[in-house]
Design a protein around this motif. Structure first.
Motif, PDB file in Angstrom:
ATOM      1  N   SER A   1      47.492  45.343  37.894  1.00  0.00           N
ATOM      2  CA  SER A   1      47.598  45.965  39.223  1.00  0.00           C
ATOM      3  C   SER A   1      46.604  45.258  40.157  1.00  0.00           C
ATOM      4  CB  SER A   1      47.213  47.446  39.129  1.00  0.00           C
ATOM      5  OG  SER A   1      45.839  47.550  38.820  1.00  0.00           O
ATOM      6  N   GLY A   2      46.711  45.543  41.463  1.00  0.00           N
ATOM      7  CA  GLY A   2      45.766  44.972  42.409  1.00  0.00           C
ATOM      8  C   GLY A   2      44.332  45.339  42.045  1.00  0.00           C
ATOM      9  N   GLU A   3      44.121  46.583  41.615  1.00  0.00           N
ATOM     10  CA  GLU A   3      42.766  47.035  41.238  1.00  0.00           C
ATOM     11  C   GLU A   3      42.265  46.259  40.024  1.00  0.00           C
ATOM     12  OE1 GLU A   3      45.202  49.156  42.172  1.00  0.00           O
ATOM     13  OE2 GLU A   3      44.218  49.573  44.089  1.00  0.00           O
ATOM     14  N   ASP A   4      43.165  46.031  39.056  1.00  0.00           N
ATOM     15  CA  ASP A   4      42.769  45.239  37.875  1.00  0.00           C
ATOM     16  C   ASP A   4      42.330  43.833  38.305  1.00  0.00           C
ATOM     17  OD1 ASP A   4      43.616  47.314  36.248  1.00  0.00           O
ATOM     18  OD2 ASP A   4      45.586  46.420  35.845  1.00  0.00           O
ATOM     19  N   MET A   5      43.077  43.301  39.251  1.00  0.00           N
ATOM     20  CA  MET A   5      42.763  41.935  39.704  1.00  0.00           C
ATOM     21  C   MET A   5      41.380  41.912  40.368  1.00  0.00           C
ATOM     22  SD  MET A   5      45.345  39.921  38.907  1.00  0.00           S
ATOM     23  CE  MET A   5      45.466  38.488  39.971  1.00  0.00           C
ATOM     24  N   ILE A   6      41.098  42.955  41.157  1.00  0.00           N
ATOM     25  CA  ILE A   6      39.780  43.020  41.812  1.00  0.00           C
ATOM     26  C   ILE A   6      38.675  43.056  40.755  1.00  0.00           C
ATOM     27  CG2 ILE A   6      38.256  44.540  43.169  1.00  0.00           C
ATOM     28  CD1 ILE A   6      40.755  45.163  44.910  1.00  0.00           C
TER      29      ILE A   6
ATOM     30  N   HIS B   1      44.801  44.721  49.493  1.00  0.00           N
ATOM     31  CA  HIS B   1      43.869  44.314  48.442  1.00  0.00           C
ATOM     32  C   HIS B   1      43.024  43.117  48.878  1.00  0.00           C
ATOM     33  CE1 HIS B   1      46.512  46.695  45.611  1.00  0.00           C
ATOM     34  NE2 HIS B   1      45.299  47.113  45.305  1.00  0.00           N
ATOM     35  N   THR B   2      43.648  42.213  49.624  1.00  0.00           N
ATOM     36  CA  THR B   2      42.883  41.054  50.096  1.00  0.00           C
ATOM     37  C   THR B   2      41.728  41.529  50.974  1.00  0.00           C
ATOM     38  OG1 THR B   2      44.959  39.810  50.121  1.00  0.00           O
ATOM     39  CG2 THR B   2      43.076  38.778  51.187  1.00  0.00           C
ATOM     40  N   LYS B   3      42.031  42.456  51.857  1.00  0.00           N
ATOM     41  CA  LYS B   3      40.995  42.978  52.764  1.00  0.00           C
ATOM     42  C   LYS B   3      39.880  43.688  51.986  1.00  0.00           C
ATOM     43  CE  LYS B   3      40.260  46.200  56.496  1.00  0.00           C
ATOM     44  NZ  LYS B   3      40.736  46.748  57.720  1.00  0.00           N
ATOM     45  N   TYR B   4      40.303  44.486  51.040  1.00  0.00           N
ATOM     46  CA  TYR B   4      39.303  45.220  50.271  1.00  0.00           C
ATOM     47  C   TYR B   4      38.383  44.236  49.540  1.00  0.00           C
ATOM     48  CZ  TYR B   4      37.017  48.237  46.934  1.00  0.00           C
ATOM     49  OH  TYR B   4      36.052  48.880  46.202  1.00  0.00           O
ATOM     50  N   PHE B   5      39.007  43.262  48.879  1.00  0.00           N
ATOM     51  CA  PHE B   5      38.207  42.295  48.110  1.00  0.00           C
ATOM     52  C   PHE B   5      37.292  41.486  49.030  1.00  0.00           C
ATOM     53  CE2 PHE B   5      37.799  38.064  46.023  1.00  0.00           C
ATOM     54  CZ  PHE B   5      36.893  38.486  45.063  1.00  0.00           C
ATOM     55  N   SER B   6      37.843  41.044  50.158  1.00  0.00           N
ATOM     56  CA  SER B   6      37.045  40.262  51.109  1.00  0.00           C
ATOM     57  C   SER B   6      35.852  41.081  51.606  1.00  0.00           C
ATOM     58  CB  SER B   6      37.948  39.845  52.271  1.00  0.00           C
ATOM     59  OG  SER B   6      37.242  39.138  53.217  1.00  0.00           O
ATOM     60  N   GLY B   7      36.094  42.368  51.834  1.00  0.00           N
ATOM     61  CA  GLY B   7      35.049  43.257  52.330  1.00  0.00           C
ATOM     62  C   GLY B   7      33.885  43.431  51.361  1.00  0.00           C
TER      63      GLY B   7
ATOM     64  N   PRO C   1      43.828  35.486  46.527  1.00  0.00           N
ATOM     65  CA  PRO C   1      43.633  36.311  45.323  1.00  0.00           C
ATOM     66  C   PRO C   1      44.765  37.312  45.104  1.00  0.00           C
ATOM     67  CG  PRO C   1      42.117  36.983  47.072  1.00  0.00           C
ATOM     68  CD  PRO C   1      42.780  35.733  47.537  1.00  0.00           C
ATOM     69  N   PHE C   2      45.562  37.552  46.169  1.00  0.00           N
ATOM     70  CA  PHE C   2      46.683  38.509  46.074  1.00  0.00           C
ATOM     71  C   PHE C   2      47.910  37.911  46.744  1.00  0.00           C
ATOM     72  CE2 PHE C   2      42.687  40.755  46.035  1.00  0.00           C
ATOM     73  CZ  PHE C   2      42.814  41.509  44.880  1.00  0.00           C
ATOM     74  N   ASP C   3      48.999  38.615  46.618  1.00  0.00           N
ATOM     75  CA  ASP C   3      50.251  38.180  47.232  1.00  0.00           C
ATOM     76  C   ASP C   3      50.088  37.994  48.745  1.00  0.00           C
ATOM     77  OD1 ASP C   3      53.216  37.847  47.155  1.00  0.00           O
ATOM     78  OD2 ASP C   3      53.132  39.621  48.442  1.00  0.00           O
ATOM     79  N   MET C   4      50.880  37.110  49.316  1.00  0.00           N
ATOM     80  CA  MET C   4      50.771  36.841  50.754  1.00  0.00           C
ATOM     81  C   MET C   4      51.086  38.061  51.625  1.00  0.00           C
ATOM     82  SD  MET C   4      54.148  34.452  51.243  1.00  0.00           S
ATOM     83  CE  MET C   4      54.101  34.486  53.005  1.00  0.00           C
TER      84      MET C   4
ATOM     85  N   ASP D   1      41.974  42.273  61.664  1.00  0.00           N
ATOM     86  CA  ASP D   1      41.995  43.256  60.593  1.00  0.00           C
ATOM     87  C   ASP D   1      40.921  42.975  59.521  1.00  0.00           C
ATOM     88  OD1 ASP D   1      43.330  45.504  59.661  1.00  0.00           O
ATOM     89  OD2 ASP D   1      44.370  44.326  58.132  1.00  0.00           O
ATOM     90  N   SER D   2      40.131  41.924  59.707  1.00  0.00           N
ATOM     91  CA  SER D   2      39.134  41.476  58.703  1.00  0.00           C
ATOM     92  C   SER D   2      39.756  41.348  57.308  1.00  0.00           C
ATOM     93  CB  SER D   2      37.960  42.449  58.623  1.00  0.00           C
ATOM     94  OG  SER D   2      37.409  42.660  59.874  1.00  0.00           O
ATOM     95  N   THR D   3      40.905  40.696  57.245  1.00  0.00           N
ATOM     96  CA  THR D   3      41.611  40.601  55.959  1.00  0.00           C
ATOM     97  C   THR D   3      40.989  39.560  55.041  1.00  0.00           C
ATOM     98  OG1 THR D   3      43.589  41.084  57.229  1.00  0.00           O
ATOM     99  CG2 THR D   3      43.912  40.416  54.934  1.00  0.00           C
TER     100      THR D   3
END
Ligand code: PGA
Length: 430
Positions: free
Chosen positions: A270-275, A301-307, A293-296, A332-334
């Motif tokens: 899942s996205g969380e697993d990837m994080i 998830h990209t935003k969360y990880f970047s944050g 790191p995630f789908d286009m 959006d600070s993605t």
């Protein structure tokens, strides 16, 4: 002035047709060719191919060549090659479509690059200097190279899901030293992989990275860690990953076994697993940058990880070098870095504009090659002129990749005392 434009079909590094152009002015002949890749989305400019399955399996580019030799030539002959934005606009006006699908981005970009080279010659300045002038930049910087040393994903025939593992010699003092560090690490890596997998483990992927039959990214990272330790460069070399996760996103899950014939089911994340996986990898290895790191379309998830601020998060497939997507991601600070592939956008002028957006947002900027490359070294000059701070052009091996890195060596020598290597400031494109 531009006196003649003549295009032809040539082959790229994968043996697939692409466009080359020769643009003539009173100063001589200026040649350019364009890179290519499998189109990965609807947000990038359109590459025109003939589609006749009996010729080059449908990949010939004779229509794009014809568009240059007839329509584009007619529109541009007589123009001053130093007026890049007017030349690019003339082609955009002629094309009249949003994605350059009438003339083909392969036709338009080839001419745009050739005109840029002619413009530099007209002004009697080096190409990188002309590009800096066009973009209003005054500080020229040699970028930190991100050398692909292990290939996976769609670029290699192994079971590794992630597309590239790269090394960045951020601790070098000059580009020349960075290239040496990259090359030495690459050769130590070859020995490390051979010890475990034999010589066939050192077959290479499309961009020159080794492609041993590993399926776990950690195994690749361990090889690289060992190779770096054999060089003695230690912390002077950092690691980056291009996950290219779009290629193995299935619905809301990520299939890390997407190329493996024996799927255990355990690697369907899942996205969380990837994080969690990325957090762990960044804690264990000197990883400073992760691309896609995630789908286009997985902006959340990209935003969360970047944050989390753990490392640079680069939008490659996410952004497609498309200004609308870049603006959205900035607002959006993605993510916090732009991967710029010139054939996704299509003209030198538009490439400069999209980089300005990234600069204004204080993002990192990585200029990128494509999997299908030519011997044209334009992106080397582009990265210096636009002070991108980072360039990704494949392994320190194979001619079409070295064309870019060797050109950076020449630029550094030419700049002499004035040469500045981005080094530890690699994320500060300006
Ligand atoms: P592509 O990959 O040209 O196959 O899209 C290039 C890259 O991101 O390295």
């Amino acid at each position: 002035v531009i006196t003649k434009i003549k295009a032809r079909q040539i082959l790229d590094s994968r043996g697939i047709p692409t466009v080359e152009v020769e643009l003539f002015t009173n100063k001589g002949m200026f040649r350019a060719s364009v890179p290519s890749a499998d189109p990965s989305g609807m947000y990038e400019a359109f590459e025109l191919r003939d589609g006749d399955k009996g010729i080059y399996l449908g990949n010939s580019v004779n229509r794009a060549v014809k568009n240059i030799n007839e329509k584009i030539s007619e529109a541009l002959i007589g123009m001053d090659p130093t007026l890049q934005s007017q030349i690019d606009q003339a082609m955009i006006d002629l094309d009249k479509t949003e994605k350059k699908s009438e003339l083909g981005v392969n036709a338009i970009l080839a001419v745009s690059i050739a005109a840029c080279k002619a413009g530099a010659a007209e002004k009697e300045v080096p190409l990188y200097k002309h590009i800096a002038d066009l973009s209003g930049k005054t500080n020229l910087t040699l970028p930190v190279p991100a050398f692909t040393v292990i290939s996976g994903g769609k670029h290699a025939g192994n079971n590794l899901a992630v597309q590239e593992i790269m090394i960045l010699p951020t601790g070098a003092s000059r580009f020349e030293e960075a290239l040496q560090m990259g090359s030495e690490t690459y050769h130590h890596l070859k020995a490390v992989i051979t010890e475990k997998y034999g010589a066939h483990g050192c077959n290479v992927g499309e961009d020159g990275g080794f492609a041993p039959n590993i399926s776990n990214v950690k195994e690749g990272l361990d090889f690289i860690k060992e190779a770096i330790s054999r060089t003695g460069y230690g912390e002077k070399i950092k690691i980056a990953i291009d996950v290219a996760a779009t290629d193995f996103c299935k619905g809301t899950k990520y299939d890390l076994d997407f190329k493996s014939p024996n799927k255990s089911g355990q690697n369907f994340k899942s996205g969380e697993d990837m994080i969690e996986m990325y957090k762990e990898l960044c804690a264990e290895y000197p990883i400073v940058s992760i691309e896609d790191p995630f789908d286009m379309e997985d902006w959340e998830h990209t935003k969360y990880f970047s944050g989390l601020g753990i490392c640079q998060v680069v939008g490659g497939d996410l952004l497609m070098s498309n200004p609308k997507r870049v603006e959205r991601a900035i607002n959006d600070s993605t993510c916090n870095a732009l991967l710029l592939k010139i054939n996704q956008i299509g003209t030198v002028t538009e490439a400069i504009e999209v980089i300005k957006l990234a600069n204004d947002a204080h993002w990192g900027v990585m200029i990128s090659h494509r999997s299908g490359e030519t011997e044209d070294s334009f992106i080397a000059d582009l990265s210096v002129g636009l002070t991108s701070g980072q360039i990704k052009a494949g392994a320190p091996c194979r001619g079409e990749r070295l064309a870019k890195y060797n050109q950076l060596l020449r630029i550094e020598q030419e700049l002499g005392d004035q040469a500045v290597y981005a080094g530890e400031d690699w994320r500060q494109s300006s």
